[in-house]
Design an enzyme around this catalytic site. Sequence first.
Site, short mmCIF file in Angstrom:
data_model
loop_
_atom_site.label_atom_id
_atom_site.label_comp_id
_atom_site.label_asym_id
_atom_site.label_seq_id
_atom_site.Cartn_x
_atom_site.Cartn_y
_atom_site.Cartn_z
N GLU A 126 9.06 13.12 62.27
CA GLU A 126 8.38 12.72 63.51
C GLU A 126 9.43 12.59 64.61
O GLU A 126 10.63 12.52 64.32
CB GLU A 126 7.67 11.38 63.29
CG GLU A 126 6.55 11.50 62.28
CD GLU A 126 5.78 10.20 62.08
OE1 GLU A 126 6.05 9.20 62.79
OE2 GLU A 126 4.91 10.20 61.19
N GLN A 278 46.91 40.77 55.71
CA GLN A 278 46.68 39.63 54.82
C GLN A 278 45.81 38.55 55.49
O GLN A 278 45.02 37.87 54.83
CB GLN A 278 48.03 39.03 54.41
CG GLN A 278 47.93 38.19 53.16
CD GLN A 278 49.29 37.68 52.74
OE1 GLN A 278 50.09 37.20 53.54
NE2 GLN A 278 49.57 37.79 51.46
N GLU A 362 16.04 19.63 55.99
CA GLU A 362 15.89 19.14 54.60
C GLU A 362 17.02 18.18 54.22
O GLU A 362 17.45 18.15 53.06
CB GLU A 362 15.73 20.30 53.63
CG GLU A 362 14.49 21.10 54.01
CD GLU A 362 13.76 21.75 52.88
OE1 GLU A 362 14.01 21.39 51.73
OE2 GLU A 362 12.89 22.59 53.18
N THR A 364 20.44 16.30 56.45
CA THR A 364 21.73 16.74 57.00
C THR A 364 22.82 16.64 55.90
O THR A 364 22.60 15.99 54.87
CB THR A 364 22.15 15.81 58.16
OG1 THR A 364 22.26 14.48 57.63
CG2 THR A 364 21.16 15.84 59.31
N GLU A 366 25.25 14.79 56.02
CA GLU A 366 25.57 13.37 55.88
C GLU A 366 24.57 12.70 54.91
O GLU A 366 24.96 11.88 54.08
CB GLU A 366 25.52 12.69 57.26
CG GLU A 366 26.62 13.15 58.22
CD GLU A 366 26.49 14.60 58.68
OE1 GLU A 366 25.35 15.10 58.84
OE2 GLU A 366 27.53 15.26 58.89
N1 CAA Z 1 12.60 11.40 43.92
C1 CAA Z 1 11.73 10.41 43.65
N2 CAA Z 1 11.86 9.14 44.15
C2 CAA Z 1 12.89 8.91 44.99
C3 CAA Z 1 13.84 9.91 45.32
C4 CAA Z 1 13.68 11.20 44.73
N3 CAA Z 1 14.53 12.19 44.99
N4 CAA Z 1 14.74 9.39 46.17
C5 CAA Z 1 14.40 8.11 46.36
N5 CAA Z 1 13.29 7.83 45.66
C6 CAA Z 1 12.62 6.52 45.53
C7 CAA Z 1 13.62 5.46 45.12
O1 CAA Z 1 13.75 5.40 43.69
C8 CAA Z 1 13.00 4.20 45.68
O2 CAA Z 1 11.99 3.75 44.80
P1 CAA Z 1 11.78 2.16 44.50
O3 CAA Z 1 11.48 1.55 45.84
O4 CAA Z 1 10.64 2.13 43.55
O5 CAA Z 1 13.07 1.67 43.95
C9 CAA Z 1 12.34 4.69 46.95
O6 CAA Z 1 12.14 6.10 46.81
C10 CAA Z 1 13.18 4.44 48.18
O7 CAA Z 1 14.43 5.07 48.00
P2 CAA Z 1 15.70 4.73 48.88
O8 CAA Z 1 15.88 3.26 48.94
O9 CAA Z 1 16.84 5.56 48.40
O10 CAA Z 1 15.22 5.20 50.33
P3 CAA Z 1 15.97 5.22 51.72
O11 CAA Z 1 15.03 4.79 52.77
O12 CAA Z 1 17.29 4.54 51.61
O13 CAA Z 1 16.18 6.79 52.00
C11 CAA Z 1 17.30 8.92 51.95
C12 CAA Z 1 16.91 7.62 51.20
C13 CAA Z 1 18.04 9.74 50.91
C14 CAA Z 1 18.19 8.66 53.13
C15 CAA Z 1 16.02 9.66 52.38
O14 CAA Z 1 15.40 8.95 53.41
C16 CAA Z 1 16.27 11.09 52.84
O15 CAA Z 1 16.36 11.99 52.01
N6 CAA Z 1 16.33 11.34 54.18
C17 CAA Z 1 16.39 12.69 54.71
C18 CAA Z 1 15.01 13.20 55.03
C19 CAA Z 1 14.92 14.70 55.07
O16 CAA Z 1 15.53 15.39 54.26
N7 CAA Z 1 14.11 15.23 55.96
C20 CAA Z 1 13.89 16.63 56.02
C21 CAA Z 1 12.59 16.91 56.67
S1 CAA Z 1 11.69 18.21 55.92
C22 CAA Z 1 12.35 19.67 56.43
O17 CAA Z 1 13.38 19.75 57.04
C23 CAA Z 1 11.56 20.84 55.98
C24 CAA Z 1 11.66 22.07 56.81
O18 CAA Z 1 10.75 22.40 57.48
C25 CAA Z 1 12.84 22.97 56.71
#
Ligand code: CAA
Length: 379
Positions: A126, A278, A362, A364, A366
């Site tokens: 969003e 090279q 999907e 960064t 980081e």
């Molecule tokens: N699979 C299943 N469950 C998961 C998981 C996974 N890979 N990762 C985390 N969870 C679960 C955790 O176990 C946790 O569960 P409980 O509350 O039951 O313990 C819950 O989810 C929360 O996990 P975190 O505390 O780790 O969550 P967080 O808020 O700290 O976030 C993060 C973690 C890794 C930063 C995550 O927010 C993230 O991946 N952010 C990036 C988002 C992203 O990739 N966006 C891309 C958009 S889509 C896109 O780009 C598609 C396109 O069109 C190309």
Amino acid sequence: MPHTMTAEQEMVRLMARDFARKELEPLAARRDREEIFPADVIRKMGTLGLLGMMVPEEYGGSGAGAVSYCLALQEIAYSCASTGVTMSVANLSTEPLLKFGNEPQKLSHLVRLARGELLGCFALTEPGAGSDPGSLQLRAEDKGDHYLVNGTKVFITHGAYADVVNLIARTGPEKGNKGLSAFIVERGTPGFCVGAREDKLGLRASNTVELIFEDCRVPRENLVGRPGLGFKIAMSALDSGRIGIASQAIGIGRACLDESVKYAHERRQFGRAIGSFQAIQWMIADMATGIEAAHLLTITAADRKDRELPFSKEASMAKLFASETANRASYLALQIHGGYGYTKEFKVERLYRDARATTIYEGTSEIQRLVIAREVMKG
Ligand code: CAA
């Protein structure tokens, strides 16, 4: 870790290569220039089983598995990275229903997504929620037999062409990543429309748009999994998605390498081919080594997925390394091409722009490091 491909995996790779070189390569530069989304080509990819590769045959997929998927996607992205991201997101879009959908949802939607009869997209991001999807605001209010959806999603890959949206929305009063739920929303549902299209640096033949929901009534039966499971559904779909983006990046990297080798043989300066220097050879050696390492990391993650082992860390490692490698490779490829590489006459100019997105979407680089570090430091 599989060091050699099975005969079936090799067959899938060759089929995808043949398709990509014939159907994508000749028009990729023009589609990029004119921002043409190749809807007809995507449909053909569906009939070849390239949009449902990780879905078992009983649900309409090709059942080829994640390793074959990586190999095929590399070949598609080699010829057209825009089509690579379309293929990646279409396959990602089958994951929520495959893993969390009920039988009627699988039969009504998954089968058609996997066969490529429907194109799926994934709507998580969003305006105020990118790396931190737990802060998303789009609301789906429980009204009994339906949910009333209001809000906006941005940067949605092929959102304007998708028949089905995998939507992550806030349903509960809980803060952060709790209280999110997953839905499928069909194109044409009243109150749902496509908003502005992004004018991007690269991947210009892929479509990226805003999706707008205004008092959109989504039937209760379109809820995927149970209420509150939305964050986990999204994260688990992204694990697979990251293997896809890693593969796209490897395809871009391989194209950079091949273009560089070709040019290094052809281009003459100081009375000899520049490939005899090279300085150029070392660039090519670094590119080739990085791409091979990225490939092995990605196949490792995919192989773990195929064997139903945890693969979040491996997918993040693959995505991080492959995307950074593709960016480095595109930088070096452009450097080898000199001034010509900076013009639209040469493919490396497009590769340079296309590579840039891979360290961003999907998750960064980081965010990948954060996922990896958490897993490694769990003890
Ligand atoms: N699979 C299943 N469950 C998961 C998981 C996974 N890979 N990762 C985390 N969870 C679960 C955790 O176990 C946790 O569960 P409980 O509350 O039951 O313990 C819950 O989810 C929360 O996990 P975190 O505390 O780790 O969550 P967080 O808020 O700290 O976030 C993060 C973690 C890794 C930063 C995550 O927010 C993230 O991946 N952010 C990036 C988002 C992203 O990739 N966006 C891309 C958009 S889509 C896109 O780009 C598609 C396109 O069109 C190309």
